[in-house]
Scaffold this active site. Sequence first.
Site, PDB file in Angstrom:
ATOM      1  N   HIS A  76       1.241  -0.931   0.022  1.00  8.99           N
ATOM      2  CA  HIS A  76       0.224   0.484  -0.095  1.00  8.99           C
ATOM      3  C   HIS A  76       1.116   0.785  -0.132  1.00  8.99           C
ATOM      4  CE1 HIS A  76      -3.900  -1.928   1.927  1.00  8.99           C
ATOM      5  NE2 HIS A  76      -3.202  -2.260   0.463  1.00  8.99           N
ATOM      6  N   GLU A  78       0.995   4.478   1.437  1.00 11.55           N
ATOM      7  CA  GLU A  78       1.579   4.529   2.878  1.00 11.55           C
ATOM      8  C   GLU A  78       2.580   3.788   3.488  1.00 11.55           C
ATOM      9  OE1 GLU A  78      -3.555   4.127   3.050  1.00 11.55           O
ATOM     10  OE2 GLU A  78      -1.502   3.025   2.264  1.00 11.55           O
ATOM     11  N   CYS A 102      -6.185   1.939   5.843  1.00 14.24           N
ATOM     12  CA  CYS A 102      -6.834   0.407   5.873  1.00 14.24           C
ATOM     13  C   CYS A 102      -7.309  -0.144   7.055  1.00 14.24           C
ATOM     14  CB  CYS A 102      -6.643  -0.664   4.500  1.00 14.24           C
ATOM     15  SG  CYS A 102      -4.832  -1.506   4.704  1.00 14.24           S
ATOM     16  N   CYS A 105      -2.461  -0.415   7.042  1.00 10.22           N
ATOM     17  CA  CYS A 105      -2.023   0.435   7.361  1.00 10.22           C
ATOM     18  C   CYS A 105      -2.175   1.593   8.294  1.00 10.22           C
ATOM     19  CB  CYS A 105      -2.216   1.687   6.124  1.00 10.22           C
ATOM     20  SG  CYS A 105      -1.448   0.656   4.812  1.00 10.22           S
TER      21      CYS A 105
END
Length: 165
Positions: A76, A78, A102, A105
């Site tokens: 992801h 991040e 999410c 993350c």
Amino acid sequence: MERLNKDVYFMLLARVVALRSTCIRRAVGCILVDGDSRIVSTGYNGGLPAEPHCIDTPCLGAEDPAGDTSRCKAIHAEVNAIHQAGSAAKAVEWAYVTATPCFQCARHMVLTLPRLCGVFSIEMYTEPVESGYMVLKDRGIKVELLGGVGSMSIDKLFAQMERFR
């Protein structure tokens, strides 16, 4: 046209960073910013280095329903931004992510960004009960949607800048 405020500026940059995504499910961009409004790092979602990109060879999770990332190979945005930041991550106070983090993350952000004060996003991540959102809120981290930035046309912004020529 008035000068862009910092939040809109960083969110527009996050939208541009998302264009580098190699995930066919969703393109996400992240900008990490320190307390002096300096960009510490950027990240977008995509596969591990030396692995095929999902846009070229879809992973097993490419067709899974929104919110189910159990078979998705993408790292992801991040996480990529945090790892790109290295030791400078300790100075990050603000994150600009095109979709709210999410659950995983958000937990990673809480663990590795000790000075994080706020996360700005354009839209909510598709996930049951917005669990990433709640992880951040429960830790006292401001989470704010900047929905209008998602509909801003970059072409329109560039056209408005022409008045300065």
